[in-house]
Design an enzyme around this catalytic site. Structure first.
Site, PDB file in Angstrom:
ATOM      1  N   TYR A  52      44.121  37.138  33.393  1.00 28.41           N
ATOM      2  CA  TYR A  52      44.936  37.228  34.612  1.00 28.41           C
ATOM      3  C   TYR A  52      45.595  35.891  34.967  1.00 28.41           C
ATOM      4  O   TYR A  52      45.930  35.664  36.131  1.00 28.41           O
ATOM      5  CB  TYR A  52      44.092  37.740  35.779  1.00 28.41           C
ATOM      6  CG  TYR A  52      43.979  39.263  35.833  1.00 28.41           C
ATOM      7  CD1 TYR A  52      45.118  40.063  35.983  1.00 28.41           C
ATOM      8  CD2 TYR A  52      42.754  39.908  35.781  1.00 28.41           C
ATOM      9  CE1 TYR A  52      45.024  41.448  36.051  1.00 28.41           C
ATOM     10  CE2 TYR A  52      42.654  41.299  35.851  1.00 28.41           C
ATOM     11  CZ  TYR A  52      43.802  42.061  35.986  1.00 28.41           C
ATOM     12  OH  TYR A  52      43.712  43.433  36.069  1.00 28.41           O
ATOM     13  N   ASN A 104      40.676  49.005  42.063  1.00 32.87           N
ATOM     14  CA  ASN A 104      41.708  50.034  41.869  1.00 32.87           C
ATOM     15  C   ASN A 104      41.654  50.713  40.497  1.00 32.87           C
ATOM     16  O   ASN A 104      42.667  51.189  39.986  1.00 32.87           O
ATOM     17  CB  ASN A 104      43.098  49.496  42.218  1.00 32.87           C
ATOM     18  CG  ASN A 104      43.548  48.360  41.322  1.00 32.87           C
ATOM     19  OD1 ASN A 104      42.818  47.942  40.439  1.00 32.87           O
ATOM     20  ND2 ASN A 104      44.749  47.877  41.562  1.00 32.87           N
ATOM     21  N   HIS A 147      43.700  48.933  34.956  1.00 31.53           N
ATOM     22  CA  HIS A 147      44.806  48.011  34.687  1.00 31.53           C
ATOM     23  C   HIS A 147      45.674  48.625  33.610  1.00 31.53           C
ATOM     24  O   HIS A 147      45.156  49.290  32.703  1.00 31.53           O
ATOM     25  CB  HIS A 147      44.283  46.656  34.182  1.00 31.53           C
ATOM     26  CG  HIS A 147      45.332  45.842  33.470  1.00 31.53           C
ATOM     27  ND1 HIS A 147      46.227  45.053  34.149  1.00 31.53           N
ATOM     28  CD2 HIS A 147      45.676  45.759  32.159  1.00 31.53           C
ATOM     29  CE1 HIS A 147      47.063  44.495  33.267  1.00 31.53           C
ATOM     30  NE2 HIS A 147      46.744  44.912  32.059  1.00 31.53           N
ATOM     31  N   GLU A 171      48.493  41.351  25.476  1.00 26.67           N
ATOM     32  CA  GLU A 171      47.202  41.814  26.017  1.00 26.67           C
ATOM     33  C   GLU A 171      46.374  42.518  24.933  1.00 26.67           C
ATOM     34  O   GLU A 171      45.154  42.378  24.893  1.00 26.67           O
ATOM     35  CB  GLU A 171      47.449  42.740  27.215  1.00 26.67           C
ATOM     36  CG  GLU A 171      48.039  41.986  28.401  1.00 26.67           C
ATOM     37  CD  GLU A 171      48.259  42.859  29.620  1.00 26.67           C
ATOM     38  OE1 GLU A 171      48.016  44.081  29.563  1.00 26.67           O
ATOM     39  OE2 GLU A 171      48.684  42.299  30.656  1.00 26.67           O
TER      40      GLU A 171
HETATM   41  P1  ATP Z   1      47.032  45.596  37.059  1.00 28.48           P
HETATM   42  O1  ATP Z   1      47.667  44.306  36.620  1.00 28.48           O
HETATM   43  O2  ATP Z   1      45.555  45.457  37.337  1.00 28.48           O
HETATM   44  O3  ATP Z   1      47.363  46.717  36.139  1.00 28.48           O
HETATM   45  P2  ATP Z   1      49.159  46.020  38.863  1.00 28.48           P
HETATM   46  O4  ATP Z   1      50.029  45.610  37.709  1.00 28.48           O
HETATM   47  O5  ATP Z   1      49.409  47.342  39.503  1.00 28.48           O
HETATM   48  O6  ATP Z   1      47.639  46.028  38.426  1.00 28.48           O
HETATM   49  P3  ATP Z   1      49.390  43.303  39.815  1.00 28.48           P
HETATM   50  O7  ATP Z   1      50.439  42.917  40.767  1.00 28.48           O
HETATM   51  O8  ATP Z   1      49.546  42.919  38.371  1.00 28.48           O
HETATM   52  O9  ATP Z   1      49.152  44.890  39.952  1.00 28.48           O
HETATM   53  O10 ATP Z   1      48.022  42.731  40.354  1.00 28.48           O
HETATM   54  C1  ATP Z   1      46.883  42.626  39.510  1.00 28.48           C
HETATM   55  C2  ATP Z   1      45.656  43.059  40.262  1.00 28.48           C
HETATM   56  O11 ATP Z   1      45.411  42.143  41.319  1.00 28.48           O
HETATM   57  C3  ATP Z   1      45.799  44.423  40.953  1.00 28.48           C
HETATM   58  O12 ATP Z   1      45.436  45.489  40.119  1.00 28.48           O
HETATM   59  C4  ATP Z   1      44.841  44.290  42.105  1.00 28.48           C
HETATM   60  O13 ATP Z   1      43.509  44.585  41.686  1.00 28.48           O
HETATM   61  C5  ATP Z   1      44.946  42.829  42.453  1.00 28.48           C
HETATM   62  N1  ATP Z   1      45.907  42.643  43.554  1.00 28.48           N
HETATM   63  C6  ATP Z   1      47.245  42.702  43.492  1.00 28.48           C
HETATM   64  N2  ATP Z   1      47.800  42.490  44.685  1.00 28.48           N
HETATM   65  C7  ATP Z   1      46.773  42.281  45.517  1.00 28.48           C
HETATM   66  C8  ATP Z   1      46.669  41.999  46.898  1.00 28.48           C
HETATM   67  N3  ATP Z   1      47.756  41.875  47.670  1.00 28.48           N
HETATM   68  N4  ATP Z   1      45.436  41.855  47.426  1.00 28.48           N
HETATM   69  C9  ATP Z   1      44.337  41.972  46.658  1.00 28.48           C
HETATM   70  N5  ATP Z   1      44.355  42.243  45.344  1.00 28.48           N
HETATM   71  C10 ATP Z   1      45.554  42.387  44.786  1.00 28.48           C
HETATM   72 MG    MG Z   2      49.685  43.848  36.602  1.00 27.96          MG
END
Ligand code: ATP
Ligand code: MG
Length: 137
Positions: free
Chosen positions: A49, A112, A115, A126
């Site tokens: 990440y 959530n 990923h 990845e």
């Molecule tokens: P992922 O990368 O896990 O597939 P995503 O692409 O939908 O999810 P990203 O914007 O890449 O979302 O954010 C990565 C992860 O960080 C999210 O899945 C979530 O668990 C966490 N995250 C993102 N935004 C927030 C926020 N505003 N507050 C808390 N956690 C967040």
């Molecule tokens: Mg993401």
């Protein structure tokens, strides 16, 4: 054939819904080209990440991702990256469309459930982060 990376996150693994989530992928026409259950180290999660390193939620995200085992999977099929993102639903499960994985299995924006790679280019990086070529078949 396009490939993408899925991670079933610690909350969904703890809920014992790994099979149900993998079935969603197969039912949508995606093929499991590789899969592994594993416990991420802090270094693994920070590296995976790294793009979010400056975000305020980074520390919580890393802590959550190492809070229990995950299931990492390479999905393969037509438009695999976008198809997986559609199946997942919005990042915040409260905004996720009915019938999506996050709407059905996720509790909060932190926990959530899944990923998914967000571009074909990131998908390649990845996949290489987790799998050797000989494991993908
Ligand atoms: P992922 O990368 O896990 O597939 P995503 O692409 O939908 O999810 P990203 O914007 O890449 O979302 O954010 C990565 C992860 O960080 C999210 O899945 C979530 O668990 C966490 N995250 C993102 N935004 C927030 C926020 N505003 N507050 C808390 N956690 C967040
Ligand atoms: Mg993401």
């Amino acid at each position: 054939m396009e490939q993408t990376l899925s991670i079933i996150k610690p909350d969904a693994v703890a809920k014992n819904v790994v099979g149900k989530i993998l079935s969603r992928f197969e039912d949508a026409g995606l093929r499991i080209a590789a899969t592994r259950k594993m416990q991420l180290s802090q270094a693994d999660a920070e590296a995976f990440y790294a793009v979010h390193a400056e975000r305020p939620f980074f520390k919580d995200l890393v802590e959550f991702m190492i809070s229990g085992p995950v299931v990492v999977t390479v999905l393969e099929g037509d438009n695999a990256m976008a198809k997986n993102r559609d199946l997942m639903g919005a990042t915040n499960p409260k905004e996720a469309e009915a019938g999506t994985i996050r709407a059905d299995f996720a509790e909060s924006i932190d926990a959530n459930a899944v990923h998914g790679s967000d571009s074909v280019e990131n998908a390649t990086n990845e996949i290489n982060f987790f799998f050797a070529q000989k494991e993908i078949c």
